[in-house]
Scaffold this active site. Sequence first.
Site, short mmCIF file in Angstrom:
data_model
loop_
_atom_site.label_atom_id
_atom_site.label_comp_id
_atom_site.label_asym_id
_atom_site.label_seq_id
_atom_site.Cartn_x
_atom_site.Cartn_y
_atom_site.Cartn_z
N SER A 142 0.86 -1.20 0.00
CA SER A 142 0.00 0.00 0.00
C SER A 142 0.89 1.24 0.00
O SER A 142 2.09 1.14 0.28
CB SER A 142 -0.86 -0.02 1.27
OG SER A 142 -1.47 1.22 1.51
N TYR A 155 -3.54 -0.75 10.13
CA TYR A 155 -3.36 -0.99 8.69
C TYR A 155 -1.95 -0.55 8.26
O TYR A 155 -1.25 -1.26 7.55
CB TYR A 155 -4.43 -0.21 7.93
CG TYR A 155 -4.44 -0.44 6.43
CD1 TYR A 155 -5.10 -1.54 5.89
CD2 TYR A 155 -3.81 0.44 5.55
CE1 TYR A 155 -5.12 -1.76 4.52
CE2 TYR A 155 -3.83 0.23 4.18
CZ TYR A 155 -4.49 -0.86 3.66
OH TYR A 155 -4.52 -1.09 2.30
P1 NAD Z 1 -11.83 -5.15 -1.07
O1 NAD Z 1 -12.42 -4.86 0.28
O2 NAD Z 1 -12.68 -5.00 -2.26
O3 NAD Z 1 -11.18 -6.58 -1.09
C1 NAD Z 1 -10.68 -7.22 0.04
C2 NAD Z 1 -10.71 -8.69 -0.18
O4 NAD Z 1 -10.27 -9.36 1.01
C3 NAD Z 1 -12.14 -9.19 -0.46
O5 NAD Z 1 -12.10 -10.13 -1.50
C4 NAD Z 1 -12.52 -9.86 0.85
O6 NAD Z 1 -13.43 -10.94 0.68
C5 NAD Z 1 -11.18 -10.37 1.34
N1 NAD Z 1 -11.22 -10.61 2.78
C6 NAD Z 1 -11.61 -9.74 3.75
N2 NAD Z 1 -11.56 -10.35 4.95
C7 NAD Z 1 -11.12 -11.62 4.73
C8 NAD Z 1 -10.87 -12.73 5.56
N3 NAD Z 1 -11.04 -12.65 6.89
N4 NAD Z 1 -10.45 -13.89 5.00
C9 NAD Z 1 -10.27 -13.98 3.66
N5 NAD Z 1 -10.49 -12.96 2.82
C10 NAD Z 1 -10.91 -11.79 3.34
O7 NAD Z 1 -10.59 -4.16 -1.17
P2 NAD Z 1 -9.40 -4.11 -2.21
O8 NAD Z 1 -9.09 -2.68 -2.37
O9 NAD Z 1 -9.64 -4.93 -3.39
O10 NAD Z 1 -8.23 -4.72 -1.31
C11 NAD Z 1 -7.36 -5.72 -1.77
C12 NAD Z 1 -5.97 -5.48 -1.19
O11 NAD Z 1 -5.45 -4.27 -1.73
C13 NAD Z 1 -5.95 -5.31 0.32
O12 NAD Z 1 -4.81 -5.95 0.86
C14 NAD Z 1 -5.83 -3.82 0.48
O13 NAD Z 1 -5.25 -3.46 1.70
C15 NAD Z 1 -4.96 -3.49 -0.69
N6 NAD Z 1 -4.95 -2.08 -1.11
C16 NAD Z 1 -6.07 -1.48 -1.58
C17 NAD Z 1 -5.99 -0.15 -1.98
C18 NAD Z 1 -7.18 0.60 -2.53
O14 NAD Z 1 -7.06 1.80 -2.74
N7 NAD Z 1 -8.30 -0.03 -2.76
C19 NAD Z 1 -4.79 0.55 -1.87
C20 NAD Z 1 -3.68 -0.10 -1.38
C21 NAD Z 1 -3.76 -1.42 -1.00
#
Ligand code: NAD
Length: 250
Positions: A142, A155
């Site tokens: 991130s 986080y």
């Molecule tokens: P999202 O909330 O759409 O996806 C998160 C995923 O994690 C979902 O598929 C959910 O089912 C899964 N998840 C949540 N709790 C869980 C558990 N207990 N067991 C198994 N799976 C679980 O969000 P996203 O943005 O797609 O996030 C994906 C990754 O990207 C994460 O690690 C997030 O920190 C990272 N990220 C996102 C952003 C952003 O701007 N969206 C930026 C930097 C990093």
Amino acid sequence: MNLFDLSGKTALVTGASGGLGRAMAVGFAEAGANVVAVASSESAETVEAIRAKGGRAELIAADLRNEDVLEDVVENAAGFFGGIDILVNNAGIIRRTPAANHSREDWHEVIGLNLNAVFFLCQLAGQRMLDRGSGKIINIASMLSFQGGINVPGYTASKHGVTGITKALANEWAGRGIQVNAIAPGYMKTNNTAPILADENRYRSITERIPAGRWGTPEDLVGPAIFLASSASDYMNGHVLCVDGGWMAR
Ligand code: NAD
């Protein structure tokens, strides 16, 4: 473009039910890979989307906060298509409360999924890759692997840890045929950022700071993920690839 071809490879993608995980899972399948999608619920949409396009995919429903299920997840995933060539540790959660009253429950929940599960899955899949002498691991970091953020101390700690794990494992495994790298997404439109997207002022001020002038979409991650999953990146180890519209350059 054989360098980016994933035919015959099997990718295990966590958090594949939506957001960035689904886009990467579908992208891998389009590049030829078999996909094992791990989701916290029985949501089969990603698997069905891949199968509808003629790809091969299987679903594993598991709550990855529970350390006791991780061994089974990896063993079952390896059983579907005869091994795991690519591991993407994407599942992650965020809890937004000020540091002064960030609850221990939130802290442990975030660290449990975003950091503990990431390391243990690297370890479990990595042992199999070490036996075979090849493998690709991509951990999703991130901007808060570099910056402190606001109201998200757990986080931020977890994502700093993700880059630390990535470099530590790269040092140990680079000489044994395994590339461990990370992708640090910038601000992407998913459930993770929904509260910011709903806050007009915050959304605007963040957008103005992004050199590309827009937020990322899950599809923006597909090319970089295929790159790090394929032989195109065979001499990359312990790298944290920012896919951020220039955020870190500012
Ligand atoms: P999202 O909330 O759409 O996806 C998160 C995923 O994690 C979902 O598929 C959910 O089912 C899964 N998840 C949540 N709790 C869980 C558990 N207990 N067991 C198994 N799976 C679980 O969000 P996203 O943005 O797609 O996030 C994906 C990754 O990207 C994460 O690690 C997030 O920190 C990272 N990220 C996102 C952003 C952003 O701007 N969206 C930026 C930097 C990093």
